[in-house]
Design a protein around this motif. Sequence first.
Motif, short mmCIF file in Angstrom:
data_model
loop_
_atom_site.label_atom_id
_atom_site.label_comp_id
_atom_site.label_asym_id
_atom_site.label_seq_id
_atom_site.Cartn_x
_atom_site.Cartn_y
_atom_site.Cartn_z
N GLN A 84 -11.71 15.27 102.43
CA GLN A 84 -12.00 16.15 101.30
C GLN A 84 -10.79 16.99 100.88
O GLN A 84 -10.92 17.93 100.10
N ARG A 85 -9.64 16.64 101.39
CA ARG A 85 -8.43 17.39 101.02
C ARG A 85 -8.15 17.31 99.53
O ARG A 85 -7.59 18.23 98.94
N ASP A 86 -8.57 16.19 98.91
CA ASP A 86 -8.34 16.05 97.46
C ASP A 86 -9.06 17.13 96.67
O ASP A 86 -8.65 17.48 95.56
N LEU A 87 -10.14 17.67 97.22
CA LEU A 87 -10.87 18.73 96.52
C LEU A 87 -10.01 19.98 96.36
O LEU A 87 -10.27 20.82 95.49
N GLU A 144 -7.10 20.15 95.25
CA GLU A 144 -6.20 20.08 94.09
C GLU A 144 -6.60 21.08 93.02
O GLU A 144 -5.76 21.53 92.24
N HIS A 145 -7.89 21.42 92.96
CA HIS A 145 -8.38 22.29 91.90
C HIS A 145 -8.99 23.59 92.42
O HIS A 145 -9.48 24.39 91.64
N ALA A 172 -13.96 9.12 98.37
CA ALA A 172 -13.69 9.20 96.93
C ALA A 172 -14.99 9.42 96.15
O ALA A 172 -15.05 10.29 95.26
N ASN A 191 -16.37 12.97 97.03
CA ASN A 191 -15.58 14.04 96.40
C ASN A 191 -15.84 14.12 94.91
O ASN A 191 -15.87 15.21 94.32
N ASN A 192 -16.04 12.96 94.28
CA ASN A 192 -16.29 12.95 92.84
C ASN A 192 -17.59 13.67 92.51
O ASN A 192 -17.65 14.46 91.55
N ASP A 233 -17.00 17.43 93.15
CA ASP A 233 -16.09 18.01 92.15
C ASP A 233 -16.78 18.18 90.80
O ASP A 233 -16.64 19.22 90.15
#
Length: 289
Positions: free
Chosen positions: A44-47, A49-50, A268, A271-272, A275
């Motif tokens: 969940q590191r991509d979360l 980004e925002h 992915a 997370n989508n 997000d």
Amino acid sequence: MTASTGSFITSDGVRLQYDDTGGAGSPLLLLHGWGQTRAMFHGQRDLAEHRRVITVDFRGHGRSDKPEHGYRIARFAADLRDLSDHLSLNRFDVLGWSMGASVIWSYIDLFGTDRLRSIIIVDQPAAVAAVPWMSDAEQTSSGAILPIDGLVQLAHDIHSDRTGDITEAFVRGMFSGQPDPAVWAFVADEIRQTAGPQSATLLFDHGAQNWLDVLPRIDRPTLVIGCDGSHVPADSQRFLADRIPDAQVHIFGSDIAQSHFPFLENPAAFNNVVDQFLQRVGSRQLIRS
């Protein structure tokens, strides 16, 4: 994106470790389940980004202290409050997976929702144990997955488990079919970092709770996430959403994920969903302001 690891001392003297990643945007706290660690959310590191993403190892788990006291959901809720105090979080989003969802419900019961901007519940029944005074319909709809004597036996077995094999087999049962070997190896390794006998005390306390009376009192935007292939019935997650005012529900089909660990199986897709929900919450607040 900045990342740091820190620690703090709870109000009863226990040191907990956490990761703090990202910066701008509303903070999102991710709470892991029983026997697991904050490392569960590495996908969940991509979360971040925002937004700012914070994960923590509960007491007795991962790299946090493993004292002999405090292994009950209410104390974990107090630890969450202590963490938000330590980080000066006056408003945050919170995601609780499995036992982490129970920690959120206990937090709301004890402290209310003033600091919460939104809530995400992932694959947790409102009642784990099918107690005798619940009707058959209540047991089924709430998602009770263990008879009360089964909960007692499981906690006893784990308390007596000196090799960790019983705990590992219990968690392995949360996967449908054959899990990806790399995913299972990671989960099994994290299990080994949990305090032994104390984890049985926590499991019994967690399993004995019933949060049905808390659900109608939740007054923050809420997303409930389930998974068709999980040992937690997907209908129990729809049941949750029906009883939380204005809650949304998302059930992953078995073609996307088929276990209690959808965020590990398909980060992915998971997370989508998270997000998009958080973006909707942010847009709604901008409109209101």
